[in-house]
Design a protein around this motif. Structure first.
Motif, PDB file in Angstrom:
ATOM      1  N   GLY A 141       0.790  -1.202   0.011  1.00 52.55           N
ATOM      2  CA  GLY A 141       0.078   0.120   0.115  1.00 52.55           C
ATOM      3  C   GLY A 141       0.825   1.354  -0.060  1.00 52.55           C
ATOM      4  O   GLY A 141       0.228   2.454   0.068  1.00 52.55           O
ATOM      5  N   LEU A 142       2.264   0.977   0.069  1.00 50.94           N
ATOM      6  CA  LEU A 142       2.962   2.420  -0.055  1.00 50.94           C
ATOM      7  C   LEU A 142       2.947   3.095  -1.327  1.00 50.94           C
ATOM      8  O   LEU A 142       2.841   2.393  -2.491  1.00 50.94           O
ATOM      9  N   GLY A 155      12.456  13.638  -2.755  1.00 49.39           N
ATOM     10  CA  GLY A 155      11.597  14.647  -2.696  1.00 49.39           C
ATOM     11  C   GLY A 155      10.366  14.318  -1.651  1.00 49.39           C
ATOM     12  O   GLY A 155       9.017  14.669  -2.224  1.00 49.39           O
ATOM     13  N   ILE A 156      10.485  13.718  -0.638  1.00 46.87           N
ATOM     14  CA  ILE A 156       9.348  13.171   0.235  1.00 46.87           C
ATOM     15  C   ILE A 156       9.323  13.717   1.503  1.00 46.87           C
ATOM     16  O   ILE A 156      10.647  13.952   2.128  1.00 46.87           O
ATOM     17  N   GLU A 157       8.425  14.242   2.169  1.00 46.51           N
ATOM     18  CA  GLU A 157       8.505  14.374   3.367  1.00 46.51           C
ATOM     19  C   GLU A 157       8.755  13.310   4.416  1.00 46.51           C
ATOM     20  O   GLU A 157       8.569  12.056   4.477  1.00 46.51           O
ATOM     21  N   PRO A 158       9.792  13.930   5.466  1.00 46.10           N
ATOM     22  CA  PRO A 158      10.094  12.852   6.359  1.00 46.10           C
ATOM     23  C   PRO A 158       9.205  11.908   7.025  1.00 46.10           C
ATOM     24  O   PRO A 158       9.482  10.687   7.344  1.00 46.10           O
ATOM     25  N   THR A 159       7.968  12.530   7.460  1.00 45.02           N
ATOM     26  CA  THR A 159       6.901  11.610   7.838  1.00 45.02           C
ATOM     27  C   THR A 159       6.554  10.457   7.204  1.00 45.02           C
ATOM     28  O   THR A 159       6.449   9.495   7.639  1.00 45.02           O
ATOM     29  N   GLU A 160       6.297  10.763   5.790  1.00 43.49           N
ATOM     30  CA  GLU A 160       5.828   9.747   4.778  1.00 43.49           C
ATOM     31  C   GLU A 160       7.024   8.706   4.611  1.00 43.49           C
ATOM     32  O   GLU A 160       6.965   7.515   4.752  1.00 43.49           O
ATOM     33  N   ALA A 161       8.255   9.429   4.717  1.00 41.22           N
ATOM     34  CA  ALA A 161       9.313   8.661   4.448  1.00 41.22           C
ATOM     35  C   ALA A 161       9.599   7.687   5.575  1.00 41.22           C
ATOM     36  O   ALA A 161       9.681   6.285   5.296  1.00 41.22           O
ATOM     37  N   PHE A 162       9.461   7.784   7.002  1.00 44.07           N
ATOM     38  CA  PHE A 162       9.913   7.032   7.927  1.00 44.07           C
ATOM     39  C   PHE A 162       8.485   6.115   8.165  1.00 44.07           C
ATOM     40  O   PHE A 162       8.690   4.887   8.737  1.00 44.07           O
TER      41      PHE A 162
END
Length: 692
Positions: free
Chosen positions: A443-444, A482-489
């Motif tokens: 689902g990512l 180019g991704i927000e850290p919250t989404e990345a982690f």
């Protein structure tokens, strides 16, 4: 000077410290604050060379005024009776093995069984024994003879009006055995008259009996404020603290102090006030079953950590902490820093005292702290997997040989992790690394999957497998994609746990090991064409970013990539190797990378700007047989980011065209254009630069 030093500075010698508890149910964790603060005073007094004792009383003559949580109707018929006259509760606390003879003993023993593991040294006593022995008879006589003065003090200090015939004594009813429903009057020097009133209190019903009874030898008790004062005189007490609800204006302590001075004419112990102890902001109640029990908490945390968490907070400040992993991880780290500072001689006197009173033993010598100590949340994750031996896992990381202190401390963390996992099984299960890539990874988003692959590429090359370097790479990967850290982690945790939350990523991956970490991240695939379509900027903006980087003398490099038609085979497209790629610098302070806010403000050189709408590039299907220019920039702190733009060129001429474009833009020779040779988007500088 600490609050303990100040308290002892006011106390008279010898030091006799007292505290007590009404054992009306299973003790919650809030009860531990009084115990540990009094024990801390004892320890400091003894370290200062004073003679000191600590007594802890069981107020077992208090009436049963509530039904303990979880006992149903079992105690209803005993409401109003002394706690020592009610039977043991159902369950383990009151079974035959416990040896408890009554309700008070069962709950008192259950609570005080936590003292030894915590290193608390106390002498126990029961109020029923003090009354039965006659030690309080003289004090009872004084209070009864001076009942008018007692009534006057109640009125003056609290505004409470007592009837003229009221006596400060609660006889045990000879018929029903209740003590909470009796009203005493008419003391003749040997006996008091009493009535067992049906309506005296709301929580118990008296039987209506009346008569006369001797107030001595355990036939009744003093009201608790007077009983408090009687203990001060008889034991005798020189130091005793109490919760803030007792110590304020009009509170119990002010009444008790007046009774001591004006009725018993005895000294008032040196006092201190302590605030409430809550978990997660919630106040606890034994009878209502609200909150964690003291024994559960002691079983969950190592004694030195629990003592530290309680005693590090000034007594006049509210004590509140959660038992979530973030709190415990931080607590272990704080304690280890304190340990190290004391051992190295860098701690001030207050810190030295805090470390000393946090120990479950009284050892004066401070052992060398562990040079290696895995984060608590990482230990929790490992102990969830029975096929992994913690010691063997640590050896496999190349750590060692471990000192005896390190082995012992790791065992402490292992035991705490196992206990915490049993108590909070649902939270602990979310830290179990799955055997294979979790279904939730499906689902990512494509951008999240790209982040995982870029992280894997960069982590394979990180020079030192340590938390700071790993954490720096993870943030670099987010800026590159180019991704927000919250989404990345969230993507990172999902790949390992199937859940978007987890421990601090850098320390967790360090403890997991490079091989296992990269193997899992390498199982993910993404579409580079889709990434370009969603994150590319206009070429003019790309040019501006490049010019800004060169002007600021930031390290930068260029990576030309080619996106083939979907039907084309994957064929490597190696760029011209001439020219040296720019190398990102090492972070000035890798620890600063813990905070996602450290990624900087939009528009800063080398950071991720808000991307212009790529317009016609919204459909990744339209990106075929096109070139892409990737610009990598390392800022002054060594933090790497990237921008990408579609570049008009043919496949064969891409690398040379990119060199020429950059050379003309910056006014440099083509040979000076730094071409990046490692491609974080795939197996190498390639057409697809990504999998799938």
């Amino acid at each position: 000077m600490t609050w303990i030093d100040e308290t002892l500075g006011r106390a008279r010698s010898p030091i006799f410290i007292n505290d007590s508890k009404t054992p009306s149910g299973v003790a919650h964790v809030g009860s531990l604050r009084g115990v540990l603060t009094h024990d801390a005073v004892l320890r400091v007094a003894r370290r200062n060379g004073s003679r000191a004792r600590f007594s802890y009383g069981c107020d077992d003559m208090d009436p049963v005024d509530e039904i303990p949580h979880g006992t149903g109707e079992y105690f209803r018929e005993h409401l109003g009776k002394p706690l020592c006259a009610a039977p043991p509760p159902p369950g383990p606390a009151g079974d035959a093995e416990s040896g408890a003879k009554n309700m008070a003993q069962a709950y008192f023993d259950e609570f005080t069984s936590t003292f030894a593991p915590l290193g608390v040294e106390a002498e126990f006593y029961c109020m029923s024994d003090l009354y039965a022995s006659g030690r309080l008879d003289e004090t009872i006589d004084v209070f009864l003879r001076r009942a008018a003065k007692v009534r006057e003090i109640y009125l003056r200090e609290t505004g409470a009006v007592r009837p003229e015939d009221w006596l400060p004594f609660q006889p045990i009813c000879e018929r029903c055995g209740r003590i909470g429903t009796t009203f005493a009057s008419d003391y003749d020097g040997e006996t008091v008259a009493y009535q067992c009133r049906p309506d005296l209190v709301a929580w118990a019903q008296g039987c209506g009996a009346s008569g006369r009874v001797s107030p001595f030898g355990g036939a009744g008790k003093l009201p608790w404020k007077l009983e408090w004062v009687a203990k001060w005189k008889v034991l005798p007490v020189t130091v005793e603290g109490a919760g803030k609800d007792h110590m304020g204006a009009g509170g119990s302590h002010k009444v008790a102090a007046a009774l001591a001075r004006e009725v018993l004419e005895c000294a008032v112990p040196t006092s201190f006030s302590y605030e409430f102890f809550t978990l997660g902001g919630a106040k606890m109640s034994s009878s209502r079953g609200i909150g964690l029990s003291a024994s559960e908490l002691v079983a969950c945390l190592p004694p030195q950590l629990l003592r530290y968490l309680v005693l590090r907070v000034q007594v006049k400040r509210a004590l509140d902490f959660d038992l979530d992993l973030a709190t415990l991880n931080g607590a272990f780290a704080e304690y280890e820093r304190l340990w190290s500072a004391v051992h190295e001689g860098d701690a001030n006197s207050s810190q030295q005292q805090l470390y000393a009173i946090s120990q479950p033993d009284n050892e004066i010598e401070v052992a060398a702290p562990p040079a290696y100590s895995p984060p608590f949340d990482s230990v929790v994750s490992v102990v969830q997997q029975p096929h992994i031996d913690l010691s063997a896992h640590i050896c496999a990381l190349g750590v060692g040989p471990l000192s005896d202190t390190e082995v012992d401390w790791i065992d402490v963390k292992r035991s705490a992790a196992e206990s915490w996992s049993q108590r909070f099984s649902e939270s602990a299960s979310r830290l179990m690394v799955t055997a294979a890539l979790p279904d939730a990874a499906g689902g990512l988003s494509n951008q999240q999957r790209a982040y995982l692959m870029v992280s894997e590429r960069l982590l394979r090359e990180v020079e030192t497998w340590r938390t700071a370097g790993i954490q720096a790479v993870l943030f670099d990967a987010a800026r590159i994609v180019g991704i927000e850290p919250t989404e990345a982690f969230a993507a990172l945790y999902t790949a390992f746990f199937g859940w978007p939350e987890g421990p601090r990523a850098g320390s967790f991956l360090e403890f997991l090991g490079r091989g296992a970490a990269c193997e899992r991240l390498g199982e993910v695939s993404f579409s580079y064409a889709e990434l370009v379509a969603s994150t590319a900027v206009e070429l003019d903006d790309w040019n501006s970013a490049l010019s800004a980087a060169a002007t600021a003398q930031n390290e930068y490099s260029i990576l030309p990539n080619w996106i083939p038609a979907s039907s084309d085979p994957d064929e490597p497209n190696e760029p011209d190797a001439s020219g040296e790629p720019g190398e990102p610098g090492e972070p000035d302070d890798p620890g600063e990378l813990d905070d996602p806010d450290e990624l900087g403000e939009p528009g800063e050189l080398g950071e991720l700007d808000e991307l212009d709408d790529p317009g016609e590039l919204d459909d990744p299907g339209e990106l075929a047989n096109v070139g892409v220019l990737e610009l990598f920039v390392a800022d002054a702190k060594g933090r790497t980011s990237a921008q990408r733009a579609v570049f008009d060129s043919t496949k064969a001429a891409l690398v040379q065209a990119a060199r020429g474009h950059v050379a003309r833009l910056l006014g440099i020779a083509e040979a000076e254009v730094p071409i990046r040779h490692d491609n974080p988007f795939g197996d190498g500088p390639s057409e697809t630069a990504g999998r799938g």
